[in-house]
Every structure is written in structure tokens, then in C-alpha cells.
Design an enzyme around this catalytic site. Structure first.
Site, PDB file in Angstrom:
ATOM      1  N   ARG A  33       0.821  -1.226   0.000  1.00 43.06           N
ATOM      2  CA  ARG A  33       0.000   0.000   0.000  1.00 43.06           C
ATOM      3  C   ARG A  33       0.848   1.267   0.000  1.00 43.06           C
ATOM      4  O   ARG A  33       0.381   2.347  -0.293  1.00 43.06           O
ATOM      5  CB  ARG A  33      -0.921   0.006   1.235  1.00 43.06           C
ATOM      6  CG  ARG A  33      -2.344  -0.412   0.892  1.00 43.06           C
ATOM      7  CD  ARG A  33      -3.183  -0.507   2.136  1.00 43.06           C
ATOM      8  NE  ARG A  33      -3.247   0.754   2.863  1.00 43.06           N
ATOM      9  CZ  ARG A  33      -4.058   1.755   2.543  1.00 43.06           C
ATOM     10  NH1 ARG A  33      -4.813   1.650   1.462  1.00 43.06           N
ATOM     11  NH2 ARG A  33      -4.109   2.847   3.257  1.00 43.06           N
ATOM     12  N   MET A  34       2.113   1.121   0.301  1.00 37.14           N
ATOM     13  CA  MET A  34       3.002   2.297   0.373  1.00 37.14           C
ATOM     14  C   MET A  34       3.086   2.974  -0.985  1.00 37.14           C
ATOM     15  O   MET A  34       3.454   4.135  -1.116  1.00 37.14           O
ATOM     16  CB  MET A  34       4.384   1.818   0.814  1.00 37.14           C
ATOM     17  CG  MET A  34       5.156   2.655   1.765  1.00 37.14           C
ATOM     18  SD  MET A  34       4.307   3.878   2.743  1.00 37.14           S
ATOM     19  CE  MET A  34       5.690   4.920   3.012  1.00 37.14           C
ATOM     20  N   CYS A  60      11.619  27.362  31.094  1.00 35.63           N
ATOM     21  CA  CYS A  60      13.028  27.771  31.129  1.00 35.63           C
ATOM     22  C   CYS A  60      13.465  28.157  32.548  1.00 35.63           C
ATOM     23  O   CYS A  60      12.638  28.581  33.369  1.00 35.63           O
ATOM     24  CB  CYS A  60      13.250  28.962  30.215  1.00 35.63           C
ATOM     25  SG  CYS A  60      13.271  28.524  28.461  1.00 35.63           S
ATOM     26  N   ASN A  82       2.815  19.599  37.824  1.00 33.90           N
ATOM     27  CA  ASN A  82       2.090  20.161  36.703  1.00 33.90           C
ATOM     28  C   ASN A  82       1.058  21.169  37.212  1.00 33.90           C
ATOM     29  O   ASN A  82       0.287  20.876  38.127  1.00 33.90           O
ATOM     30  CB  ASN A  82       1.384  19.038  35.925  1.00 33.90           C
ATOM     31  CG  ASN A  82       1.020  19.470  34.526  1.00 33.90           C
ATOM     32  OD1 ASN A  82       0.485  20.559  34.343  1.00 33.90           O
ATOM     33  ND2 ASN A  82       1.335  18.636  33.544  1.00 33.90           N
ATOM     34  N   SER A 166       3.241  20.620  23.893  1.00 37.17           N
ATOM     35  CA  SER A 166       2.813  22.023  23.958  1.00 37.17           C
ATOM     36  C   SER A 166       3.988  22.963  24.206  1.00 37.17           C
ATOM     37  O   SER A 166       3.802  24.169  24.326  1.00 37.17           O
ATOM     38  CB  SER A 166       1.779  22.174  25.078  1.00 37.17           C
ATOM     39  OG  SER A 166       2.394  21.845  26.316  1.00 37.17           O
ATOM     40  N   HIS A 171      11.610  17.977  27.644  1.00 35.03           N
ATOM     41  CA  HIS A 171      10.969  17.586  28.912  1.00 35.03           C
ATOM     42  C   HIS A 171      10.140  16.322  28.715  1.00 35.03           C
ATOM     43  O   HIS A 171       9.872  15.901  27.592  1.00 35.03           O
ATOM     44  CB  HIS A 171      10.045  18.705  29.383  1.00 35.03           C
ATOM     45  CG  HIS A 171       8.828  18.853  28.525  1.00 35.03           C
ATOM     46  ND1 HIS A 171       8.853  19.530  27.301  1.00 35.03           N
ATOM     47  CD2 HIS A 171       7.570  18.368  28.661  1.00 35.03           C
ATOM     48  CE1 HIS A 171       7.662  19.474  26.756  1.00 35.03           C
ATOM     49  NE2 HIS A 171       6.860  18.774  27.545  1.00 35.03           N
ATOM     50  N   GLN A 331      -3.484  -1.386  11.071  1.00 35.40           N
ATOM     51  CA  GLN A 331      -2.963  -1.780   9.746  1.00 35.40           C
ATOM     52  C   GLN A 331      -1.708  -0.957   9.486  1.00 35.40           C
ATOM     53  O   GLN A 331      -1.625   0.189   9.905  1.00 35.40           O
ATOM     54  CB  GLN A 331      -4.036  -1.470   8.699  1.00 35.40           C
ATOM     55  CG  GLN A 331      -3.660  -1.832   7.266  1.00 35.40           C
ATOM     56  CD  GLN A 331      -2.910  -0.721   6.547  1.00 35.40           C
ATOM     57  OE1 GLN A 331      -2.966   0.439   6.951  1.00 35.40           O
ATOM     58  NE2 GLN A 331      -2.196  -1.084   5.503  1.00 35.40           N
TER      59      GLN A 331
HETATM   60  O1  LIG Z   1       3.338  27.115  33.271  1.00 38.91           O
HETATM   61  C1  LIG Z   1       3.197  25.954  32.895  1.00 38.91           C
HETATM   62  C2  LIG Z   1       3.264  25.605  31.472  1.00 38.91           C
HETATM   63  C3  LIG Z   1       3.093  24.176  31.096  1.00 38.91           C
HETATM   64  N1  LIG Z   1       2.869  23.280  32.163  1.00 38.91           N
HETATM   65  C4  LIG Z   1       2.692  21.868  31.844  1.00 38.91           C
HETATM   66  O2  LIG Z   1       3.787  21.400  31.085  1.00 38.91           O
HETATM   67  C5  LIG Z   1       3.359  20.237  30.371  1.00 38.91           C
HETATM   68  C6  LIG Z   1       4.080  20.172  29.026  1.00 38.91           C
HETATM   69  O3  LIG Z   1       3.968  18.852  28.561  1.00 38.91           O
HETATM   70  P1  LIG Z   1       3.478  18.534  27.062  1.00 38.91           P
HETATM   71  O4  LIG Z   1       4.374  19.306  26.139  1.00 38.91           O
HETATM   72  O5  LIG Z   1       3.664  17.021  26.943  1.00 38.91           O
HETATM   73  O6  LIG Z   1       2.045  19.004  26.963  1.00 38.91           O
HETATM   74  C7  LIG Z   1       1.840  20.347  30.177  1.00 38.91           C
HETATM   75  O7  LIG Z   1       1.200  19.185  30.714  1.00 38.91           O
HETATM   76  C8  LIG Z   1       1.472  21.612  30.956  1.00 38.91           C
HETATM   77  O8  LIG Z   1       0.319  21.437  31.758  1.00 38.91           O
HETATM   78  C9  LIG Z   1       2.812  23.662  33.491  1.00 38.91           C
HETATM   79  O9  LIG Z   1       2.624  22.847  34.366  1.00 38.91           O
HETATM   80  N2  LIG Z   1       2.986  24.986  33.818  1.00 38.91           N
END
Ligand SMILES: O=C1CCN([C@@H]2O[C@H](COP(=O)(O)O)[C@@H](O)[C@H]2O)C(=O)N1
Length: 350
Positions: A33-34, A60, A82, A166, A171, A331
Site C-alpha cells: 500500500r506504500m 526555562c 504540573n 505544547s 521535557h 494496519q
Molecule cells: O506554566 C506551565 C506551562 C506548562 N505546564 C505543563 O507542562 C506540560 C508540558 O507537557 P506537554 O508538552 O507534553 O504538553 C503540560 O502538561 C502543561 O500542563 C505547566 O505545568 N505549567
């Protein structure tokens, strides 16, 4: 169906099914299929220029995060809770519904973010080996701490905007839960069934077989090997395996941790050389469950890491797990053996 291989069968040309023993499921392999033309979605190539420091980036060193907390001026790994957690240590109990079709359970846990390095313009393969060893050491420390009470501690890294990451700063995340999530629960059942039937851990025998067969080994060293698993679903999926029987990251020797840093650098450098971009993926560790399970016999488990990259045929064309994959079964277009050959044999890494 005689079960005998037909002399004209060619896995690169003829569709066939492969069994995934870790998920008790089958994958449809249709390598031919490629060749189909692609007029579908094309992604933006990964962002190439990322500044080493961005005063607005909440990951940072020294910067202020969404909740107003100020990061320390860290010079190695940095772990923080988080600010937008999917799991928190305490939440009101949802109660129990008597009807079998409306079951709920309490979900509790803790979510952490772990920065690998103070610089935003490095990725694991570009970090020095000793810096990657520090990442491994931190993973072990987190697992030791959260695994003391939580039955499951999921270490995972979403890398690249294409994988929903995000923030470009290097990380990973750690989500500890008071329940065993679906994937590890399925893997636990499969590994236990195999152990009860064959008397040894599934992934220990699998690693031995792949080390001997060689046709799916992407990279190996004295303590580890990375293969495109026989049953791989995502085109460039790999499975990272210790050669010794190891239940959890916390059981690794110092040499095995250094070997892990080495093999991750080699594997990720090969990934980056595939399409000459910083390769996107979601990866995560699966080891024997923790918390109350620490006192149980988990000899059926073997520590391993899954790498699930989204790309299909270039830096900008993704594999979509939609349609047939959602309604019928997984698949794949290329065979795992063809993909193994696509990884560069010769590559520079430091
Ligand atoms: O100020 C912040 C920015 C992002 N975060 C957290 O960093 C995480 C980044 O992980 P991802 O790139 O896998 O989404 C994300 O879950 C976001 O909730 C914080 O806890 N504080």
C-alpha cells in the site's frame, strides 16, 4: 489454511496478519500500500530554530510559570508539579452506580513535569551522554518516590508539536495514579499468561530471539537492544529492551543506566537521520506495577520502553490511525523489516 508457508509468499508484497503478544491483538500488514499516491494532509515541518532561552517560556530556568511560581536557575534536570494536572491527590469520590453499565471509580494521583536540560535548543540525542544519564537517574528517583505508594507511575515524553507537545523545551511528564491504566493492565495480563504457559518472561525470550535473528534490530549495546517489533503498528515504532531480566527502572545497575543513556542517544540519532528532522514521537516506560504490587511476585514482567512516532513516509506525512484502524484493527503499510533497513547504518553521535 494449511499453516504451511506458500513458497510464493513475500511479506513485502503480500498482505498478512501479525500477532502482538503484549496486547493480544493482530495487526494487518499490507506493505504494497506504500505505493499509493498521496494527496492528503501534509504537516508543517518541525520548527527548526528554537532559541536556547525564551523569557516567555514557562519551562526555562528562572522564568515564571502559569501559576506564578518562579523556576529555579536549574543547570540539569528540573522537576515540578504540573500546574494543570489531569490527576490530583485528593478529589471527591464519584460514588458507585449500581447499574453494571454505568460504573465509575475514584481517580487520584499526581502529575509532574520533568525538564531534561536548561537549554530549549537541545534534545536528548544532542545532549552529552552524562547529561542523559542524569535524566535516567531522575526517572529512577521519581519512580522510587511515587512508586512507593502509587500502583502505576507513567513516565512519558511527547516530543514535537505533531505529537501534541505544547512546549519545545526538552521535557517529559510523569503521571502517577491510584489505578492501573488500561495499557499496562493489558500488558500485565499478556505477560502473566505467557509466563504461566512458557515459564519465562515474554520480553526476555523476545529480546533473545531478536538479538539472534537480527532483521529487526535498529541498534544494540552490551545491555540493551532497540528493535522495530515484529508486530509494530506505527511505521517507525521501536521497542527498547534490556538484555537482562529487569522488572523496573529502579532495578537497573549503574552500568545499565549508562548503557541506557548510550542506546537512547544512538536510537534517537538514527531517528533524527531518517528524514533529517528532529523526529517526533510519544514514548513511555512500562515496568512491573508498584505501590501495593511491590510485595507481589512480578517475575512475569520485563521493563521496556515504547517509541510511537507518527510519521509515515516523510517528515511531513503522518500515519493516520483512523477508519479501518478505529473500526476494525490496526494496519501498517511497510513491513517492520523494511523499516529496519531504512534506519541509517552509519551515523555520527557523540
Ligand atoms: O506554566 C506551565 C506551562 C506548562 N505546564 C505543563 O507542562 C506540560 C508540558 O507537557 P506537554 O508538552 O507534553 O504538553 C503540560 O502538561 C502543561 O500542563 C505547566 O505545568 N505549567
Amino acid at each position: 489454511m494449511s499453516g504451511e508457508r506458500d513458497v510464493s509468499f513475500d511479506p513485502k508484497e503480500h498482505q498478512h496478519l501479525r500477532y502482538n503478544p503484549l496486547r493480544d491483538s493482530w495487526v494487518l500488514v499490507s506493505a504494497h500500500r506504500m505505493k499509493r499516491p498521496w494527496a492528503g494532509q501534509v504537516e508543517k515541518p518541525p520548527e527548526e530554530h528554537i532559541p536556547r532561552y525564551d523569557p516567555k517560556n514557562p519551562l526555562c530556568p528562572g522564568n515564571t510559570r502559569a501559576n506564578g511560581k518562579v523556576n529555579p536557575d536549574y543547570d540539569s534536570t528540573f522537576l515540578f508539579e504540573n500546574d494543570f494536572p489531569a490527576l490530583q491527590p485528593d478529589a471527591p469520590d464519584p460514588g458507585v452506580d449500581q447499574h453494571p453499565l454505568f460504573q465509575t471509580r475514584a481517580a487520584r494521583g499526581i502529575c509532574k513535569v520533568m525538564c531534561f536540560h536548561p537549554w530549549s535548543d537541545v534534545t536528548l540525542p544532542l545532549m552529552k551522554k552524562q547529561e542523559v544519564v542524569k535524566v535516567v537517574d531522575k526517572w529512577v528517583e521519581i519512580l522510587e518516590e511515587l512508586g512507593a505508594t502509587y500502583p502505576w507511575v507513567q513516565i512519558f515524553e511527547n516530543k514535537g508539536a505533531m505529537m501534541g507537545c505544547s512546549n519545545p523545551h526538552p521535557h517529559c511528564q510523569v503521571w502517577a495514579s491510584n489505578f492501573l491504566p488500561n495499557e499496562p493492565a493489558l500488558s500485565d495480563r499478556c505477560q502473566r499468561n505467557y509466563f504461566e504457559k512458557h515459564g519465562e518472561p515474554l520480553l526476555l525470550e523476545y529480546a533473545r530471539q531478536e538479538a539472534e535473528r537480527k532483521d529487526r534490530v535498529v541498534v544494540e549495546n552490551f545491555a540493551w537492544l532497540a528493535v522495530v517489533p515484529y508486530w509494530a503498528t506505527w511505521p517507525y515504532q521501536t521497542l527498547l529492551l534490556p538484555r537482562r531480566h529487569v522488572l523496573r527502572l529502579t532495578d537497573l545497575t549503574t552500568e545499565e543506566r549508562e548503557g541506557l543513556a548510550d542506546i537512547m542517544k544512538q536510537l534517537l540519532t538514527k531517528y533524527d537521520n531518517l528524514f533529517e528532522v528532529s523526529f517526533p514521537y510519544s514514548m513511555g516506560w512500562h515496568g512491573a506495577p508498584t505501590g501495593p504490587h511491590l510485595k507481589e511476585d512480578n517475575s512475569h514482567w520485563q521493563l521496556h520502553a515504547h517509541y510511537y512516532p507518527p510519521l509515515l513516509r516523510s517528515a511531513t506525512v503522518k500515519k493516520f490511525m483512523v477508519g479501518y484502524e478505529m473500526l476494525a484493527q490496526e494496519q501498517r503499510d511497510l513491513t517492520p523489516e523494511q523499516v529496519t533497513q531504512m534506519f541509517p547504518q552509519k551515523f555520527i553521535y557523540f
